[in-house]
Design an enzyme around this catalytic site. Structure first.
Site, short mmCIF file in Angstrom:
data_model
loop_
_atom_site.label_atom_id
_atom_site.label_comp_id
_atom_site.label_asym_id
_atom_site.label_seq_id
_atom_site.Cartn_x
_atom_site.Cartn_y
_atom_site.Cartn_z
N ARG A 121 0.84 -0.89 0.03
CA ARG A 121 -0.11 -0.10 -0.33
C ARG A 121 0.94 1.11 0.02
O ARG A 121 2.33 1.32 0.73
CB ARG A 121 -1.07 0.20 1.27
CG ARG A 121 -1.80 1.45 1.51
CD ARG A 121 -3.17 0.79 0.08
NE ARG A 121 -4.07 2.04 0.73
CZ ARG A 121 -5.14 1.81 -0.23
NH1 ARG A 121 -5.04 0.88 -1.52
NH2 ARG A 121 -6.32 2.48 0.23
N THR A 414 -8.84 0.90 -10.47
CA THR A 414 -8.10 -0.43 -9.90
C THR A 414 -8.24 -1.36 -11.24
O THR A 414 -8.96 -1.32 -11.99
CB THR A 414 -8.78 -0.42 -8.81
OG1 THR A 414 -8.11 0.80 -7.82
CG2 THR A 414 -8.22 -1.43 -8.11
N THR A 432 -3.81 -1.14 -8.19
CA THR A 432 -4.39 0.71 -8.11
C THR A 432 -3.07 1.44 -8.01
O THR A 432 -2.62 1.99 -7.80
CB THR A 432 -5.53 0.30 -6.62
OG1 THR A 432 -5.77 1.82 -6.69
CG2 THR A 432 -4.46 0.62 -5.33
N GLU A 434 -5.20 4.40 -6.86
CA GLU A 434 -6.60 5.14 -6.87
C GLU A 434 -8.37 5.27 -8.00
O GLU A 434 -8.70 4.14 -8.92
CB GLU A 434 -6.61 5.89 -5.97
CG GLU A 434 -7.95 6.23 -4.41
CD GLU A 434 -8.96 6.20 -4.73
OE1 GLU A 434 -9.93 5.59 -4.77
OE2 GLU A 434 -9.22 7.15 -5.23
N GLU A 453 -3.45 8.46 -3.71
CA GLU A 453 -4.37 6.54 -2.99
C GLU A 453 -4.67 7.34 -1.44
O GLU A 453 -5.61 7.15 -1.13
CB GLU A 453 -3.37 5.85 -2.32
CG GLU A 453 -3.73 4.41 -2.57
CD GLU A 453 -4.59 3.23 -3.35
OE1 GLU A 453 -5.76 3.63 -3.91
OE2 GLU A 453 -4.56 3.66 -4.80
N ASP A 456 -7.95 8.44 0.34
CA ASP A 456 -8.71 7.23 0.89
C ASP A 456 -8.32 7.26 2.76
O ASP A 456 -8.64 6.51 3.26
CB ASP A 456 -7.54 5.61 0.71
CG ASP A 456 -8.83 5.29 -0.31
OD1 ASP A 456 -9.17 6.11 -1.21
OD2 ASP A 456 -7.45 4.19 -0.97
N SER A 482 -10.28 -0.63 0.41
CA SER A 482 -11.65 -1.45 0.34
C SER A 482 -10.93 -2.78 -0.55
O SER A 482 -11.73 -3.60 -0.49
CB SER A 482 -12.44 -0.67 -0.10
OG SER A 482 -13.40 0.02 0.21
N GLY A 503 -13.27 -1.86 -7.83
CA GLY A 503 -14.29 -0.72 -7.73
C GLY A 503 -15.24 0.23 -6.81
O GLY A 503 -15.94 -0.02 -6.01
N GLY A 504 -13.46 0.87 -5.53
CA GLY A 504 -13.52 1.63 -4.76
C GLY A 504 -14.00 0.60 -3.66
O GLY A 504 -14.08 -0.14 -3.59
N1 GLU Z 1 -7.90 2.94 -3.66
C1 GLU Z 1 -8.93 2.41 -3.60
C2 GLU Z 1 -9.25 1.50 -2.17
O1 GLU Z 1 -7.71 1.12 -2.03
C3 GLU Z 1 -9.47 0.93 -4.74
C4 GLU Z 1 -9.80 2.34 -5.51
C5 GLU Z 1 -10.61 1.19 -6.71
O2 GLU Z 1 -11.01 -0.04 -6.74
O3 GLU Z 1 -11.03 2.58 -7.15
O4 GLU Z 1 -9.90 0.79 -2.07
#
Ligand code: GLU
Length: 604
Positions: A121, A414, A432, A434, A453, A456, A482, A503-504
């Site tokens: 990360r 991502t 990712t 982000e 990132e 987040d 996530s 997908g956030g």
């Molecule tokens: N930055 C997000 C995360 O680490 C992921 C972003 C995404 O999947 O679109 O959870």
């Protein structure tokens, strides 16, 4: 206990792939026959699972899949294949992941049977303070140097290759280099996403999106009077990216984290045309990938393992499954009962996630308590036939720091990669930068985008009453994620399923749903992806509108009405997962790729 239905990863000798599910040839023949007989039906035919005998790679892009497939075929491991895939993804799907970003990987070793996770990360710079984003809206923070965390992906590539690779490191960059130098076709998806962001600018000259001249030139027509997105099909060459790959190939991750490239990254951050950031070469030199214990949850006799904090992935997926285990979901993946129960479990999991989860190097998170059986039973008992409304967090057993819930924030972008090799090693990695195109800045001479990132993190450090929010910014901390790279095992501990998605914060629901689609509804990996999504992140219940040729068709209005009758506030729209699934069956591997994006399965 019944005999396990799935064996250890098959040896080449035991392969009888034709026994189990229709193989690739059967699928092709079937599709041809169908096309000849009923053209209209063929047009609507949904993607079909792919079956291979011993190795498989699924990514969000056919060129990346091909690179991984080649590595596997020439005797590479899943770790080797990941390196090659990542080198290509950063070039051909640059909006989603790359060398300027971070990743989480779950690794399963087919020989020792051990499973571990790698936390690559992005980290906050050493000078970061908790008021970093104070007073800033998401867009201003996103499109700035403040959002860029210290990248982890290049070091992950090196570490997993050193620990689990077989092929020489230098060989893993062949496809990335060939495509960067020789060119590749810009995808419709990338072109559309560039156009989508450009549409938010006032004009070609007065622009926040693609404010960086390097990214502007690369992705658009690049003039002050014509700055349309380059059209799909444009041959893209990226010489700077090729140079970066050569640097990595020759000098390893050191070539990225020290020397002229590190200087270039720090300078790009510190001279951001919108808001300068503070990342330094010392931050880059100090970056470390952390190997962490996987977080695992039993689900109906399967063991589901994923990434613990700083990701909320495995905890939230695990809570959803642990709560659902108290119910029978029926036999229809889109039945009102199944959708209702899944939404309630999602509400409860998100309530806990938003309160407790952050980087455990900085805050105490009740990881075990959140998956405690009795605790999850008490959470499941809160579910009735009606929507519960906003779920409140529970009090899991175990220690945790005083903390306040984090307000909802924006996440998206991502890519997910699932790989199984001939030794039964498995990689589940979500990678990712982000948001779409990260923070929008391409490192000069680097050819890759920087991440955003750090958005987040919670923008607020404390709640109104002064209680600290666990996921506040702190120096060298990793923001909560996530991302839910997941590997599932059967009751005898044999590798069974590799899954994950971008997908956030919806990643959690996409991943959990892919698991129940396989476990509860007996779907193959492609069917599991083709089922329209539904989920609840402790707000409205979201239903995916069916996509012809991509998802199952279903009566979304009827489902909406049935849920509304149970008190749900329902929204219907696009739920754009990017799932990559590999299932191990008695005699081979079955893969599914997400056609909501450009997913592709490869292997043999
Ligand atoms: N930055 C997000 C995360 O680490 C992921 C972003 C995404 O999947 O679109 O959870």
């Amino acid at each position: 206990m019944p005999a396990p239905s799935r064996s250890r990863h098959p040896s080449a000798a035991s392969v009888r792939w034709w026994d189990r599910r229709p193989g690739r040839l059967a699928v092709v023949v079937l599709a041809l026959l169908t096309a000849m007989a009923t053209p209209a039906l063929a047009q609507d035919a949904l993607p079909q699972a792919v079956t291979t005998e011993r190795e498989m790679v699924v990514t969000a892009n056919p060129l990346a899949t091909a690179a991984g497939e080649k590595v596997l075929r020439t005797g590479g491991t899943a770790a080797d294949a990941y390196v090659a895939v990542q080198a290509v993804l950063g070039l051909v799907e640059p909006q989603s992941s790359g060398l300027g970003g971070g990743a989480f990987m779950v690794w399963h070793d087919g020989t020792s049977g051990e499973t571990t996770t790698y936390d690559a990360r992005e980290k906050a710079p050493m000078s970061a303070t908790e008021d970093r984003f104070a007073g800033l809206g998401f867009v201003q923070a996103w499109q700035s140097g403040l959002s860029a965390g210290v990248p982890g992906t290049p070091m992950l590539m090196e570490e997993v290759h050193e620990a689990h690779g077989r092929l020489p490191w230098q060989r893993l960059f062949t496809d990335g280099l060939r495509l960067a130098q020789g060119g590749f076709e810009l995808t419709q998806r990338t072109s559309d996403q560039v156009a989508g962001l450009l549409a938010n600018n006032t004009s070609c000259s007065d622009r926040l999106y693609f404010r960086d001249p390097v990214a502007f030139d690369y992705f658009t027509n690049g003039s002050e009077t014509d700055c349309a997105a380059k059209p799909a099909g444009t041959t893209m060459r990226n010489k700077d990216y090729a140079d970066t790959l050569k640097l990595l190939r020759n000098d390893g991750a050191d070539g990225f984290y020290t020397g002229h490239l590190a200087e270039s990254i720090a300078e790009a951050v510190q001279t951001d045309p919108n808001i300068p950031g503070d990342m330094t070469t010392a931050d880059l030199a100090a970056y470390d990938v952390v190997e962490r214990e996987p977080v695992c949850e039993d689900y109906r006799g399967h063991e589901v393992c994923g990434m613990g904090p700083p990701s909320s992935g495995a905890l939230a997926v695990g809570q959803i499954l642990g709560i659902l285990e108290h119910f029978d979901l029926g036999d229809d993946p889109l039945g009102v009962e199944a959708v209702h129960l899944f939404s309630q479990a999602g509400r409860l999991a998100f309530a806990d996630r938003n309160l407790y989860v952050a980087d455990t190097d900085f805050v105490t998170v009740p990881v075990e308590g959140m998956l405690d059986e009795a605790y999850l039973a008490s959470r499941a008992a809160l579910i009735t036939d009606m929507d519960m409304g906003t779920a409140l967090p529970g009090t899991p057993p175990g220690e945790f720091d005083p903390t306040a819930p984090q307000p909802a924030s924006t996440e998206n972008g991502t890519s997910h990669v699932s790989i199984v090799d001939r030794w039964g090693n498995a990689v589940s990695v979500t990678t990712t930068i982000e948001s779409s195109f990260g923070n929008g800045v391409m490192v000069p001479d680097g050819g890759f985008l920087l991440n955003n990132e750090l958005t987040d993190f919670s923008f607020a450090a404390t709640a109104a009453d002064g209680t600290p929010i666990a996921n506040r910014v702190e120096p060298e901390k990793r923001p909560r994620s996530s991302m839910s790279p997941t590997i599932m095992f059967d009751e005898s501990g044999e590798l069974e399923l590799v899954t994950g998605s971008p997908g956030g914060s919806r990643i959690i629901g996409y991943t959990a749903q892919s698991i129940i689609n396989v476990v509860d509804f007996g779907l193959d990996p492609q069917e599991a992806i083709n089922v329209p999504h539904h989920q609840n992140r402790n707000g409205s219940t979201e239903l995916e509108a069916p996509i012809p040729g991509v998802t199952w068709d279903y009566d979304v209005d009827a489902l909406r009405a049935a849920l509304q009758a149970r008190g749900h506030n329902v929204t219907v729209g696009s739920l754009e997962s990017g799932l990559s699934l590999v299932e191990v069956v008695d005699d081979g591997l079955v893969g599914g790729a997400d056609h909501r994006r450009d997913g592709a399965v490869g292997g043999r």
